[in-house]
Design a protein around this motif. Sequence first.
Motif, PDB file in Angstrom:
ATOM      1  N   LEU A   1      83.181 -15.814  62.567  1.00 34.79           N
ATOM      2  CA  LEU A   1      83.580 -15.034  61.395  1.00 34.79           C
ATOM      3  C   LEU A   1      83.940 -15.967  60.241  1.00 34.79           C
ATOM      4  N   ARG A   2      84.626 -17.055  60.581  1.00 35.63           N
ATOM      5  CA  ARG A   2      84.964 -18.044  59.554  1.00 35.63           C
ATOM      6  C   ARG A   2      83.694 -18.695  59.007  1.00 35.63           C
TER       7      ARG A   2
ATOM      8  N   GLU B   1      82.128 -16.359  56.628  1.00 32.63           N
ATOM      9  CA  GLU B   1      82.858 -16.347  55.357  1.00 32.63           C
ATOM     10  C   GLU B   1      82.421 -17.508  54.468  1.00 32.63           C
TER      11      GLU B   1
ATOM     12  N   ARG C   1      79.005 -16.782  53.178  1.00 25.02           N
ATOM     13  CA  ARG C   1      79.101 -15.746  52.141  1.00 25.02           C
ATOM     14  C   ARG C   1      79.524 -16.355  50.813  1.00 25.02           C
ATOM     15  N   ASP C   2      80.557 -17.193  50.857  1.00 24.13           N
ATOM     16  CA  ASP C   2      81.061 -17.801  49.629  1.00 24.13           C
ATOM     17  C   ASP C   2      80.045 -18.755  49.003  1.00 24.13           C
TER      18      ASP C   2
ATOM     19  N   ALA D   1      74.771 -15.359  56.610  1.00 23.89           N
ATOM     20  CA  ALA D   1      76.103 -14.932  57.032  1.00 23.89           C
ATOM     21  C   ALA D   1      76.029 -13.663  57.861  1.00 23.89           C
TER      22      ALA D   1
ATOM     23  N   ILE E   1      77.144 -13.290  61.949  1.00 19.96           N
ATOM     24  CA  ILE E   1      78.193 -12.384  62.408  1.00 19.96           C
ATOM     25  C   ILE E   1      77.633 -11.323  63.352  1.00 19.96           C
TER      26      ILE E   1
ATOM     27  N   SER F   1      84.123  -8.225  58.076  1.00 18.31           N
ATOM     28  CA  SER F   1      83.420  -9.388  57.528  1.00 18.31           C
ATOM     29  C   SER F   1      82.086  -8.990  56.899  1.00 18.31           C
TER      30      SER F   1
ATOM     31  N   LEU G   1      82.424  -7.270  53.466  1.00 21.49           N
ATOM     32  CA  LEU G   1      82.659  -8.214  52.374  1.00 21.49           C
ATOM     33  C   LEU G   1      81.365  -8.912  51.965  1.00 21.49           C
ATOM     34  N   ILE G   2      80.506  -9.180  52.936  1.00 15.14           N
ATOM     35  CA  ILE G   2      79.206  -9.775  52.622  1.00 15.14           C
ATOM     36  C   ILE G   2      78.354  -8.778  51.836  1.00 15.14           C
TER      37      ILE G   2
ATOM     38  N   LYS H   1      79.506  -8.766  48.349  1.00 10.94           N
ATOM     39  CA  LYS H   1      79.154 -10.015  47.674  1.00 10.94           C
ATOM     40  C   LYS H   1      77.705 -10.008  47.212  1.00 10.94           C
TER      41      LYS H   1
END
Length: 232
Positions: free
Chosen positions: A6-7, A10, A13-14, A21, A25, A46, A49-50, A53
Amino acid sequence: YLEARLRGGELLRDAGKATEATRLIEEAAAAAKGERDTIDAEAAVSLALIDEKRGDPKTGVARLEKILARNPDDSRATMLLAAIEERRGNWQRALAIVDRHLAKDPGSVEALNFWGFVAADHNHALDLAKKRLQAACALDPGSGGLIDSLGWVYFRGKDPAKASLFLEQAARLEPADAEIQWHVGESYAERKDGERAAAAYQRGLGFNPDDRVRRKLEDSLAKLTGRKVSGQ
């Protein structure tokens, strides 16, 4: 295993690598061992949020609603659903979602703060927003974010003296928070203190804010200095 991936998702994603990503996941969630509802909920948060984004918040909302249909008490999915709805303009639905959450968990500082801040941002039910933020501050005294939210309610309620008191305190507690700097700048601008307002906007821009806050800072600075806002 799942937490590490998951990290990793992230970070991807960023970095703007939404496809990679998502794949990471989804594969991790399928392979993870443990309580399936918990795994699915963590993955959905998670992935939502993707989705947001990459410009597809509707899909993120659908993921979270599916999780909440199975477990209506999942606070993380609830709060993220409200946040995404607010960011895509559905602020009244966001408040309704958090209202339902507060009916079950009236002591949730996160929910009290979210409701109070979003309501203030839209000049909605300011008295109730103030009460909820005061309750949140009593539960978590000394939080710069909560103090900022309370100051923002006073600002929206046309009480510049109290607004400045709380917003300046929040800025001292969270000096690198770009949105708090924007709020402080707005309070200075309201009091016709253009020099201090401009300084606050410039400080906020120096903290590399996200696009939403950056636009607020740039627009306020442009308005203050009489320059044309970019793109207009």
